[in-house]
Design a protein around this motif. Structure first.
Motif, PDB file in Angstrom:
ATOM      1  N   SER A 176      56.666  63.235  84.351  1.00  0.00           N
ATOM      2  CA  SER A 176      55.567  63.001  83.087  1.00  0.00           C
ATOM      3  C   SER A 176      55.751  63.918  81.970  1.00  0.00           C
ATOM      4  O   SER A 176      55.766  63.522  80.897  1.00  0.00           O
ATOM      5  CB  SER A 176      53.731  62.502  83.864  1.00  0.00           C
ATOM      6  OG  SER A 176      53.616  63.726  84.491  1.00  0.00           O
ATOM      7  N   ASN A 189      51.017  57.810  82.096  1.00  0.00           N
ATOM      8  CA  ASN A 189      51.058  58.313  84.227  1.00  0.00           C
ATOM      9  C   ASN A 189      51.374  57.238  84.652  1.00  0.00           C
ATOM     10  O   ASN A 189      51.182  56.462  85.764  1.00  0.00           O
ATOM     11  CB  ASN A 189      49.599  59.038  83.896  1.00  0.00           C
ATOM     12  CG  ASN A 189      50.533  60.623  83.649  1.00  0.00           C
ATOM     13  OD1 ASN A 189      50.963  61.709  83.691  1.00  0.00           O
ATOM     14  ND2 ASN A 189      48.978  60.971  82.220  1.00  0.00           N
ATOM     15  N   ASN A 190      50.852  55.945  83.863  1.00  0.00           N
ATOM     16  CA  ASN A 190      49.989  54.401  84.189  1.00  0.00           C
ATOM     17  C   ASN A 190      51.843  53.089  83.698  1.00  0.00           C
ATOM     18  O   ASN A 190      52.052  52.128  84.798  1.00  0.00           O
ATOM     19  CB  ASN A 190      48.786  54.233  83.700  1.00  0.00           C
ATOM     20  CG  ASN A 190      48.090  54.517  84.044  1.00  0.00           C
ATOM     21  OD1 ASN A 190      47.654  55.250  85.102  1.00  0.00           O
ATOM     22  ND2 ASN A 190      47.195  54.820  82.919  1.00  0.00           N
ATOM     23  N   ASP A 191      52.515  53.203  82.848  1.00  0.00           N
ATOM     24  CA  ASP A 191      53.691  52.877  82.701  1.00  0.00           C
ATOM     25  C   ASP A 191      54.582  52.604  81.954  1.00  0.00           C
ATOM     26  O   ASP A 191      54.576  52.530  80.844  1.00  0.00           O
ATOM     27  CB  ASP A 191      52.339  51.142  81.943  1.00  0.00           C
ATOM     28  CG  ASP A 191      53.456  50.234  81.343  1.00  0.00           C
ATOM     29  OD1 ASP A 191      54.361  49.961  82.531  1.00  0.00           O
ATOM     30  OD2 ASP A 191      52.886  49.555  81.513  1.00  0.00           O
ATOM     31  N   GLU A 197      48.086  58.015  78.817  1.00  0.00           N
ATOM     32  CA  GLU A 197      48.114  57.152  79.829  1.00  0.00           C
ATOM     33  C   GLU A 197      49.175  56.290  79.942  1.00  0.00           C
ATOM     34  O   GLU A 197      49.766  55.996  80.706  1.00  0.00           O
ATOM     35  CB  GLU A 197      46.842  55.896  78.847  1.00  0.00           C
ATOM     36  CG  GLU A 197      45.587  56.495  78.738  1.00  0.00           C
ATOM     37  CD  GLU A 197      44.638  55.779  78.241  1.00  0.00           C
ATOM     38  OE1 GLU A 197      45.162  54.590  77.433  1.00  0.00           O
ATOM     39  OE2 GLU A 197      43.706  56.012  78.402  1.00  0.00           O
ATOM     40  N   TRP A 198      49.762  56.100  78.750  1.00  0.00           N
ATOM     41  CA  TRP A 198      51.469  55.101  78.941  1.00  0.00           C
ATOM     42  C   TRP A 198      52.804  55.687  79.944  1.00  0.00           C
ATOM     43  O   TRP A 198      53.340  55.363  80.806  1.00  0.00           O
ATOM     44  CB  TRP A 198      52.143  54.937  77.445  1.00  0.00           C
ATOM     45  CG  TRP A 198      51.624  53.531  77.079  1.00  0.00           C
ATOM     46  CD1 TRP A 198      50.213  53.876  75.849  1.00  0.00           C
ATOM     47  CD2 TRP A 198      51.434  52.491  77.164  1.00  0.00           C
ATOM     48  NE1 TRP A 198      50.344  52.829  75.463  1.00  0.00           N
ATOM     49  CE2 TRP A 198      50.875  51.622  75.611  1.00  0.00           C
ATOM     50  CE3 TRP A 198      52.646  51.969  77.665  1.00  0.00           C
ATOM     51  CZ2 TRP A 198      51.313  50.321  75.402  1.00  0.00           C
ATOM     52  CZ3 TRP A 198      53.211  50.233  77.458  1.00  0.00           C
ATOM     53  CH2 TRP A 198      52.396  49.225  76.469  1.00  0.00           C
ATOM     54  N   GLU A 218      46.239  61.492  74.823  1.00  0.00           N
ATOM     55  CA  GLU A 218      45.065  60.805  75.829  1.00  0.00           C
ATOM     56  C   GLU A 218      45.921  59.179  75.879  1.00  0.00           C
ATOM     57  O   GLU A 218      46.078  59.500  76.554  1.00  0.00           O
ATOM     58  CB  GLU A 218      43.728  61.013  75.378  1.00  0.00           C
ATOM     59  CG  GLU A 218      43.281  60.172  76.530  1.00  0.00           C
ATOM     60  CD  GLU A 218      41.022  59.742  76.311  1.00  0.00           C
ATOM     61  OE1 GLU A 218      40.461  59.269  76.457  1.00  0.00           O
ATOM     62  OE2 GLU A 218      41.326  60.283  74.660  1.00  0.00           O
ATOM     63  N   LYS A 219      46.057  58.520  74.311  1.00  0.00           N
ATOM     64  CA  LYS A 219      46.774  57.717  74.687  1.00  0.00           C
ATOM     65  C   LYS A 219      48.378  57.175  75.578  1.00  0.00           C
ATOM     66  O   LYS A 219      48.666  56.774  75.666  1.00  0.00           O
ATOM     67  CB  LYS A 219      46.727  57.033  73.233  1.00  0.00           C
ATOM     68  CG  LYS A 219      47.103  55.402  73.204  1.00  0.00           C
ATOM     69  CD  LYS A 219      46.764  54.736  71.382  1.00  0.00           C
ATOM     70  CE  LYS A 219      47.018  53.072  71.836  1.00  0.00           C
ATOM     71  NZ  LYS A 219      46.555  52.892  70.758  1.00  0.00           N
ATOM     72  N   SER A 265      58.040  61.896  93.001  1.00  0.00           N
ATOM     73  CA  SER A 265      57.309  62.327  91.886  1.00  0.00           C
ATOM     74  C   SER A 265      57.742  61.346  90.505  1.00  0.00           C
ATOM     75  O   SER A 265      58.678  62.292  90.043  1.00  0.00           O
ATOM     76  CB  SER A 265      55.854  62.468  91.486  1.00  0.00           C
ATOM     77  OG  SER A 265      56.067  64.342  91.487  1.00  0.00           O
TER      78      SER A 265
END
Length: 462
Positions: A267, A358-360, A355-356, A351-352, A264
């Protein structure tokens, strides 16, 4: 009369004390030079603190300038039979690994002999060892055919791929056996032996893969590792497999066992590297504030307050940290969740940023590391810090200039001190002359007083 050896003896005056006071007064001329030296040395020390903070920030930025930082993965194994290590090239996923057999290295053992140091036969001989189509000849000289000699000759042959040892199997009649073991596992490392020139050695060291004509015994047969990954059968010469799963190195440990490998994205590792970057910048800002600040209560100013080099460092840092960068949708620090506060420090919006991460993560990579044609923020920061920290950069030039000034002041100090010493020595000589003169006058006065007293006595005067 005898010469005066210590000031003040002749005159009775404290000339040594007076000379010390004059010397102390003269040395006051050195105080401004010393103060100026200390001021420059304090600035050099301050630049050292600044350089240390900039170095740490540079190291943190360098980590974000590597694409692998944002492509890092972690691997977790449940079950048994193997261990795993993942690189940035690994593809996240779940892999079922079943190990059927481990790879083994072939071992051959000679018949036993009574004495490992005894010569085996007479005359020179040659041992030919063949592995994977390559034959290596090892010359055995006449008189050097004991098991010990042969072991040493084999082990001294570079690149052979075979290691020789002597084993005592406890047989009361012939306990010593020469054992040859392949350095590599798998069937491709199988070996055969042929011995010529010495009949006795041929009786001991011959192996062609058949029990009929071989004099050596195969005690361990070569074997490839056998396993399946998600049901796909794989055979390997080694127990270490680097291509069975992309970006993952498998080390097989136990036969007839199985486990699950989960790969995985890392992160936590990505987030920590970004935090290190922010922490290093904030630490740098704290150092700069301490070096350029002014405390009204104590009336103490930082050593680099008003320094032109320091102002240039601050200006360049502001410019690079506030500039747009990257080759993706993120262009500013605030876009990826890193905000500039009123006190000049950076603050992470968890939080912001999450998002980067984990997602991008590739978007973060494009912002910090950039691409082959576009500089990322980390690259720009590295270039900016390089102009400050490199040889003959801003800090190097500033500290070199200060060191030259300290050296010039030291020369001035030495010259002034020499002048003071000369002046004090002149005072000493003048005091000595005065002391001698006063002593002579006192002696003359004493003599005249004695003469007058004698005359008065003759004349009956009182």
């Amino acid at each position: 009369m005898a010469s005066i050896s210590s000031l003040g003896i002749g005159s009775g005056m404290d000339l040594n004390g007076l000379l010390d006071q004059l010397k102390a007064a003269e040395r006051q001329k050195l105080v401004p030079i010393v103060q100026q030296q200390k001021s420059y040395e304090a600035k050099i020390s301050a630049f050292g603190k600044l350089e240390s903070a900039l170095d740490k920030f540079q190291d943190a930025a360098a980590k974000l300038n590597k694409p692998d930082t944002f492509r890092a993965v972690t691997s977790n194994v449940t079950g048994e039979g193997f261990t795993a290590a993942s690189s940035s090239k690994a593809v996240p996923g779940r892999y079922e690994v079943a190990v059927t057999s481990l790879a083994r290295a072939q071992s051959l053992a000679s018949p036993g002999v009574v004495d490992k140091s005894a010569q085996q036969g007479t005359g020179a001989g040659t041992i030919s060892i063949t592995q994977n189509g390559t034959t290596t000849d090892i010359a055995i000289a006449d008189g050097a055919s004991s098991l010990t000699d042969i072991r040493n000759a084999i082990n001294a042959t570079d690149g052979l791929g075979v290691t020789a040892s002597i084993v005592n199997d406890g047989d009361p009649t012939a306990p010593y056996r020469l054992v040859l073991t392949s350095d590599e596992t798998g069937t491709q490392s199988e070996m055969t032996l042929a011995t010529s020139g010495n009949t006795r050695l041929a009786d001991l060291l011959t192996y062609d893969g058949t029990a009929v004509t071989s004099t050596m015994t195969e005690t361990v047969d070569s074997q490839n590792a056998s396993l399946t990954v998600n049901g796909i059968s794989i055979s390997s010469q080694s127990n270490r497999l680097e291509e069975a799963i992309q970006g993952v190195t498998l080390d097989l440990t136990t036969e007839n066992s199985s486990g699950i490998l989960t790969v995985s994205g890392d992160s936590e590792g990505i987030t920590q590297n970004v935090r290190d970057f922010v922490d290093a910048y904030n630490s740098l800002q704290k150092t700069i504030d301490g070096l350029t600040g002014y405390n009204k209560e104590t009336d103490v100013a930082g050593q680099l307050l008003g320094d032109s080099t320091m102002r240039s460092v601050e200006s360049r840092l502001r410019n690079v940290m506030g500039s747009s960068a990257g080759a993706g949708t993120a262009q500013m620090l605030s876009d990826v969740g890193i905000e500039l506060t009123l006190d000049g420090s950076l603050k992470i919006n968890d939080e912001k940023l999450g998002e980067w991460v984990n997602n991008d993560p590739e978007g973060l990579n494009k912002y910090f590391a950039g691409t082959a044609t576009t500089d990322g923020l980390a690259d720009k920061v590295g270039d900016t810090l390089g102009t400050m920290l490199d040889f003959e950069g801003m800090l190097d030039n500033a500290t070199n200039g200060l060191q030259k000034r300290v050296g010039s002041l030291q020369d001035r100090f030495d010259r002034m001190e020499s002048t003071i010493d000369s002046t004090v020595e002149r005072y000493r000589q003048q005091f000595a002359q005065m002391d001698t003169l006063v002593a002579q006058m006192n002696s003359t006065m004493s003599y005249l007083g004695q003469q007058f007293n004698a005359m008065n006595a003759q004349l009956g005067r009182k």
